[in-house]
Motif scaffolding. Structure first.
Motif, PDB file in Angstrom:
ATOM      1  N   LEU A  19     -15.409 -99.513 -25.315  1.00  0.00           N
ATOM      2  CA  LEU A  19     -16.083 -99.016 -23.273  1.00  0.00           C
ATOM      3  C   LEU A  19     -16.678 -97.950 -24.379  1.00  0.00           C
ATOM      4  O   LEU A  19     -16.208 -96.570 -24.641  1.00  0.00           O
ATOM      5  CB  LEU A  19     -14.916 -98.132 -22.495  1.00  0.00           C
ATOM      6  CG  LEU A  19     -15.832 -97.715 -21.914  1.00  0.00           C
ATOM      7  CD1 LEU A  19     -16.550 -98.006 -20.605  1.00  0.00           C
ATOM      8  CD2 LEU A  19     -14.247 -96.327 -20.796  1.00  0.00           C
ATOM      9  N   VAL A  20     -18.973 -97.476 -24.283  1.00  0.00           N
ATOM     10  CA  VAL A  20     -18.861 -96.422 -24.613  1.00  0.00           C
ATOM     11  C   VAL A  20     -18.585 -95.791 -22.911  1.00  0.00           C
ATOM     12  O   VAL A  20     -19.202 -95.862 -21.836  1.00  0.00           O
ATOM     13  CB  VAL A  20     -20.326 -96.767 -24.780  1.00  0.00           C
ATOM     14  CG1 VAL A  20     -21.398 -95.036 -25.010  1.00  0.00           C
ATOM     15  CG2 VAL A  20     -20.263 -97.545 -25.812  1.00  0.00           C
ATOM     16  N   TYR A  44     -18.241 -99.903 -16.082  1.00  0.00           N
ATOM     17  CA  TYR A  44     -18.706 -99.247 -16.863  1.00  0.00           C
ATOM     18  C   TYR A  44     -19.979 -98.515 -17.199  1.00  0.00           C
ATOM     19  O   TYR A  44     -20.174 -98.331 -18.649  1.00  0.00           O
ATOM     20  CB  TYR A  44     -17.805-100.301 -17.824  1.00  0.00           C
ATOM     21  CG  TYR A  44     -18.761-101.161 -18.082  1.00  0.00           C
ATOM     22  CD1 TYR A  44     -20.262-101.784 -18.271  1.00  0.00           C
ATOM     23  CD2 TYR A  44     -17.528-102.405 -17.053  1.00  0.00           C
ATOM     24  CE1 TYR A  44     -19.967-103.020 -17.838  1.00  0.00           C
ATOM     25  CE2 TYR A  44     -17.611-103.869 -16.694  1.00  0.00           C
ATOM     26  CZ  TYR A  44     -19.244-103.885 -17.828  1.00  0.00           C
ATOM     27  OH  TYR A  44     -19.646-105.391 -16.826  1.00  0.00           O
ATOM     28  N   ARG A  76     -19.967-109.051  -8.009  1.00  0.00           N
ATOM     29  CA  ARG A  76     -19.717-110.361  -8.471  1.00  0.00           C
ATOM     30  C   ARG A  76     -19.060-110.652  -8.686  1.00  0.00           C
ATOM     31  O   ARG A  76     -17.435-109.991  -9.102  1.00  0.00           O
ATOM     32  CB  ARG A  76     -20.988-110.528  -8.847  1.00  0.00           C
ATOM     33  CG  ARG A  76     -20.104-110.333 -10.307  1.00  0.00           C
ATOM     34  CD  ARG A  76     -21.253-111.029 -11.648  1.00  0.00           C
ATOM     35  NE  ARG A  76     -22.550-109.622 -12.159  1.00  0.00           N
ATOM     36  CZ  ARG A  76     -23.384-109.605 -12.773  1.00  0.00           C
ATOM     37  NH1 ARG A  76     -23.027-110.475 -14.320  1.00  0.00           N
ATOM     38  NH2 ARG A  76     -24.451-109.297 -12.333  1.00  0.00           N
ATOM     39  N   ASN A 134     -20.766-112.161 -20.641  1.00  0.00           N
ATOM     40  CA  ASN A 134     -19.265-111.714 -20.110  1.00  0.00           C
ATOM     41  C   ASN A 134     -18.422-111.691 -19.361  1.00  0.00           C
ATOM     42  O   ASN A 134     -18.575-111.313 -17.978  1.00  0.00           O
ATOM     43  CB  ASN A 134     -19.520-109.730 -20.910  1.00  0.00           C
ATOM     44  CG  ASN A 134     -19.867-109.972 -22.761  1.00  0.00           C
ATOM     45  OD1 ASN A 134     -19.747-111.109 -23.302  1.00  0.00           O
ATOM     46  ND2 ASN A 134     -19.948-108.574 -23.035  1.00  0.00           N
ATOM     47  N   ASP A 138     -15.845-109.634 -19.058  1.00  0.00           N
ATOM     48  CA  ASP A 138     -15.489-108.160 -18.882  1.00  0.00           C
ATOM     49  C   ASP A 138     -14.216-107.534 -19.398  1.00  0.00           C
ATOM     50  O   ASP A 138     -13.569-107.273 -19.797  1.00  0.00           O
ATOM     51  CB  ASP A 138     -16.300-106.950 -18.234  1.00  0.00           C
ATOM     52  CG  ASP A 138     -18.323-107.277 -18.689  1.00  0.00           C
ATOM     53  OD1 ASP A 138     -17.966-107.208 -19.440  1.00  0.00           O
ATOM     54  OD2 ASP A 138     -18.606-107.248 -17.600  1.00  0.00           O
ATOM     55  N   ILE A 178     -14.749-106.163 -22.813  1.00  0.00           N
ATOM     56  CA  ILE A 178     -14.796-105.132 -22.846  1.00  0.00           C
ATOM     57  C   ILE A 178     -12.898-104.365 -22.861  1.00  0.00           C
ATOM     58  O   ILE A 178     -12.627-104.887 -22.365  1.00  0.00           O
ATOM     59  CB  ILE A 178     -15.487-103.702 -21.822  1.00  0.00           C
ATOM     60  CG1 ILE A 178     -16.916-104.523 -21.510  1.00  0.00           C
ATOM     61  CG2 ILE A 178     -15.927-101.768 -22.447  1.00  0.00           C
ATOM     62  CD1 ILE A 178     -17.377-103.555 -20.754  1.00  0.00           C
ATOM     63  N   TRP A 216     -30.621-106.637 -14.930  1.00  0.00           N
ATOM     64  CA  TRP A 216     -30.249-107.569 -13.293  1.00  0.00           C
ATOM     65  C   TRP A 216     -29.062-108.040 -12.908  1.00  0.00           C
ATOM     66  O   TRP A 216     -28.510-108.240 -13.795  1.00  0.00           O
ATOM     67  CB  TRP A 216     -31.293-108.624 -13.968  1.00  0.00           C
ATOM     68  CG  TRP A 216     -32.710-108.527 -13.580  1.00  0.00           C
ATOM     69  CD1 TRP A 216     -33.762-107.565 -13.088  1.00  0.00           C
ATOM     70  CD2 TRP A 216     -33.951-108.972 -14.546  1.00  0.00           C
ATOM     71  NE1 TRP A 216     -34.738-107.407 -13.425  1.00  0.00           N
ATOM     72  CE2 TRP A 216     -35.129-108.306 -14.496  1.00  0.00           C
ATOM     73  CE3 TRP A 216     -33.739-110.007 -15.625  1.00  0.00           C
ATOM     74  CZ2 TRP A 216     -36.020-108.958 -15.151  1.00  0.00           C
ATOM     75  CZ3 TRP A 216     -34.808-110.409 -16.070  1.00  0.00           C
ATOM     76  CH2 TRP A 216     -36.010-109.734 -16.024  1.00  0.00           C
ATOM     77  N   ALA A 245     -31.375-107.646 -19.837  1.00  0.00           N
ATOM     78  CA  ALA A 245     -31.884-106.558 -18.729  1.00  0.00           C
ATOM     79  C   ALA A 245     -31.344-106.774 -17.585  1.00  0.00           C
ATOM     80  O   ALA A 245     -29.959-107.439 -17.526  1.00  0.00           O
ATOM     81  CB  ALA A 245     -32.712-108.155 -17.808  1.00  0.00           C
ATOM     82  N   GLY A 275     -27.810-111.855 -16.360  1.00  0.00           N
ATOM     83  CA  GLY A 275     -27.546-111.394 -15.264  1.00  0.00           C
ATOM     84  C   GLY A 275     -26.668-113.081 -14.656  1.00  0.00           C
ATOM     85  O   GLY A 275     -27.116-113.700 -16.390  1.00  0.00           O
ATOM     86  N   LEU A 321     -28.090-101.115 -26.032  1.00  0.00           N
ATOM     87  CA  LEU A 321     -28.923-100.648 -24.903  1.00  0.00           C
ATOM     88  C   LEU A 321     -29.809-100.115 -24.761  1.00  0.00           C
ATOM     89  O   LEU A 321     -31.127 -99.676 -24.437  1.00  0.00           O
ATOM     90  CB  LEU A 321     -28.604-101.655 -23.800  1.00  0.00           C
ATOM     91  CG  LEU A 321     -27.899-103.262 -23.864  1.00  0.00           C
ATOM     92  CD1 LEU A 321     -27.654-103.791 -22.536  1.00  0.00           C
ATOM     93  CD2 LEU A 321     -29.594-104.148 -23.844  1.00  0.00           C
ATOM     94  N   THR A 353     -29.521-111.413 -22.296  1.00  0.00           N
ATOM     95  CA  THR A 353     -28.643-111.463 -21.524  1.00  0.00           C
ATOM     96  C   THR A 353     -29.020-111.160 -19.906  1.00  0.00           C
ATOM     97  O   THR A 353     -29.615-109.128 -20.035  1.00  0.00           O
ATOM     98  CB  THR A 353     -27.319-111.100 -21.610  1.00  0.00           C
ATOM     99  OG1 THR A 353     -26.296-110.262 -20.885  1.00  0.00           O
ATOM    100  CG2 THR A 353     -27.950-109.429 -22.094  1.00  0.00           C
TER     101      THR A 353
HETATM  102  N1  SAM Z   1     -27.206-107.059 -15.959  1.00  0.00           N
HETATM  103  C1  SAM Z   1     -26.355-108.732 -17.105  1.00  0.00           C
HETATM  104  C2  SAM Z   1     -24.873-108.879 -16.845  1.00  0.00           C
HETATM  105  O1  SAM Z   1     -24.675-107.618 -16.608  1.00  0.00           O
HETATM  106  O2  SAM Z   1     -25.138-109.962 -16.893  1.00  0.00           O
HETATM  107  C3  SAM Z   1     -26.907-108.384 -18.698  1.00  0.00           C
HETATM  108  C4  SAM Z   1     -27.081-107.137 -19.720  1.00  0.00           C
HETATM  109  S1  SAM Z   1     -24.795-105.534 -19.131  1.00  0.00           S
HETATM  110  C5  SAM Z   1     -25.730-104.328 -19.667  1.00  0.00           C
HETATM  111  C6  SAM Z   1     -24.011-106.558 -21.132  1.00  0.00           C
HETATM  112  C7  SAM Z   1     -23.224-106.419 -21.177  1.00  0.00           C
HETATM  113  O3  SAM Z   1     -22.973-105.485 -21.797  1.00  0.00           O
HETATM  114  C8  SAM Z   1     -22.307-106.193 -20.278  1.00  0.00           C
HETATM  115  O4  SAM Z   1     -21.691-107.644 -19.638  1.00  0.00           O
HETATM  116  C9  SAM Z   1     -20.850-105.223 -20.374  1.00  0.00           C
HETATM  117  O5  SAM Z   1     -19.955-106.226 -21.245  1.00  0.00           O
HETATM  118  C10 SAM Z   1     -21.574-104.385 -22.232  1.00  0.00           C
HETATM  119  N2  SAM Z   1     -21.395-102.826 -21.266  1.00  0.00           N
HETATM  120  C11 SAM Z   1     -22.388-102.422 -20.474  1.00  0.00           C
HETATM  121  N3  SAM Z   1     -22.480-101.432 -20.830  1.00  0.00           N
HETATM  122  C12 SAM Z   1     -20.909-100.997 -21.388  1.00  0.00           C
HETATM  123  C13 SAM Z   1     -20.767 -99.862 -21.862  1.00  0.00           C
HETATM  124  N4  SAM Z   1     -20.739 -98.840 -20.533  1.00  0.00           N
HETATM  125  N5  SAM Z   1     -19.575 -99.985 -22.729  1.00  0.00           N
HETATM  126  C14 SAM Z   1     -19.400-101.394 -23.671  1.00  0.00           C
HETATM  127  N6  SAM Z   1     -20.249-102.138 -23.205  1.00  0.00           N
HETATM  128  C15 SAM Z   1     -20.697-102.126 -21.956  1.00  0.00           C
END
Ligand code: SAM
Ligand code: DTB
Ligand code: SF4
Length: 332
Positions: free
Chosen positions: A231-232, A66, A175, A160, A162, A199, A109, A107, A139, A298, A137
């Motif tokens: 979901l975006v 996603y 992972r 998350n 997820d 999500i 990561w 971040a 990672g 983000l 957040t």
């Molecule tokens: N990189 C770290 C990680 O994933 O553990 C932290 C940042 S990550 C972008 C944080 C959360 O943003 C993801 O677990 C996911 O739930 C959410 N996310 C990322 N892209 C998304 C999207 N396109 N639509 C909805 N939620 C999203």
């Protein structure tokens, strides 16, 4: 085996069939139940406001299907290294002035190194010094890293799940689901508050949504904060053309989250930009009591401050006063 994994194998508080029964209720019955639970545990008509900032953007080695920040997909996201402190502080002051209570830094990561964590700790200390609650957040965390964040004054760690354990392999391969549970356990053991959700709209079934909620609700204790993201769909990601989720199914997901985790803050997170006002209104009815404010999540857009103010006026909702630390009326 850690507590969370063990808990999944013990008699759960919430079974998947019981959660599916909730999902299957007539919508009015489900909403009435969710709103009743909501009012027993939270102030009515009050919404907690958080602001997000991407402090390290793109070039992520993970393959979350996603995510526009994965280096494996060609998206329009521009990479940026760890943001300098002055820039973070300017964003945090702006968020505070706009009424945010919590400042969440994200971040891209897989897992921070000790040196990267040093930089984030500086950010956390400085943002905390402004009187904002802090969330990061970053990672997966290695042993000792959650403790370092706690010492720095961090309030929440977002990580998350997820999706459900069964559907997980469709979405992420770099992972495991258990890796995520391990990080959540480290966060919990360090005394940080847990922010963990998922999500919807990934092309999953209702059973998958029920499985995600069951895992969250059966964590002991369940997370203090549960973000439900729609979901975006970002061009270039594998899920760019995922089928639209029925908005009422999204509302049901919020309601079931509220009923199964009564005292948690349910966060109506990503996806509001493309969501009808009426759907958002139903989400608040269903027990959502937190949103991200400001034009950007983000890397993707979020409704403008004025649009949210107008919506809150029409719905008779109020933003939680900036100095309210705790949103629930009781403890779990
Ligand atoms: N990189 C770290 C990680 O994933 O553990 C932290 C940042 S990550 C972008 C944080 C959360 O943003 C993801 O677990 C996911 O739930 C959410 N996310 C990322 N892209 C998304 C999207 N396109 N639509 C909805 N939620 C999203
Ligand atoms: C969460 O569950 N949702 C937020 C926060 N935690 C970090 C992130 C949403 C990201 C949406 C896609 C983007 O803007 O890049
Ligand atoms: Fe990386 Fe996090 Fe995006 Fe996954 S969700 S690709 S770990 S930034």
């Amino acid at each position: 085996m850690d507590t969370y994994i063990r808990h999944e194998t013990l008699t759960p508080t919430w079974s998947i069939p019981a959660i599916l029964d909730l999902f299957a209720l007539p919508l009015n019955d489900l909403l009435l139940r969710a709103q009743t639970v909501h009012r027993q545990h939270h102030p009515a008509n009050a919404v907690q406001m958080s602001r997000l900032l991407s402090i390290k953007t793109g070039a992520c080695p993970e393959d979350c299907a996603y995510c526009p920040q994965s280096s494996r997909y060609a998206t329009a996201v521009e990479e940026a290294p760890l943001m300098p402190l002055a820039q973070v502080m300017a964003a945090a002051r702006k968020a505070k002035d706009a009424g945010a209570q919590r400042f969440c830094m994200g971040a891209a990561w897989r897992s921070p190194t000790e040196r990267q964590l040093d930089g984030v700790i500086e950010h956390v200390q400085a943002v905390k010094g402004l009187g904002l609650e802090t969330c990061v957040t970053l990672g997966m965390l290695k042993p000792g890293q959650a403790e370092r964040l706690k010492e720095a004054g961090l309030d929440y760690y977002n990580h998350n799940l997820d999706t459900s354990r069964e559907y997980y392999h469709e979405i992420i391969h770099s992972r495991t689901f258990d890796d995520r549970l391990d990080t959540l356990q480290r966060v919990r053991d360090a005394g940080l508050k847990v922010c963990c959700g998922g999500i919807v709209g990934l092309g999953e079934s209702r059973e998958v949504r029920a499985g995600l909620i069951a895992t969250l609700a059966n964590l002991a204790p369940y997370p203090e904060s549960v973000p439900i993201n729609q979901l975006v769909k970002v061009p270039g990601t594998p899920l760019a053309d995922a089928p639209d989720l029925d908005p009422l199914e999204f509302v049901r997901t919020i309601a079931v989250t509220r009923i199964t985790m009564p005292a948690t803050v349910v966060r109506l997170s990503a996806g509001r930009e493309s969501m009808h006002d009426s759907t958002q209104a139903l989400c608040f009815m269903a027990g959502a009591n937190s949103i991200f404010q400001g034009e950007q999540l983000l890397t993707t857009p979020n409704p403008a401050l004025q649009a949210d103010k107008d919506l809150f006026d029409r719905l008779g909702l109020r933003a939680m006063p900036a100095d309210t630390g705790i949103t629930c009326l009781d403890q779990q």
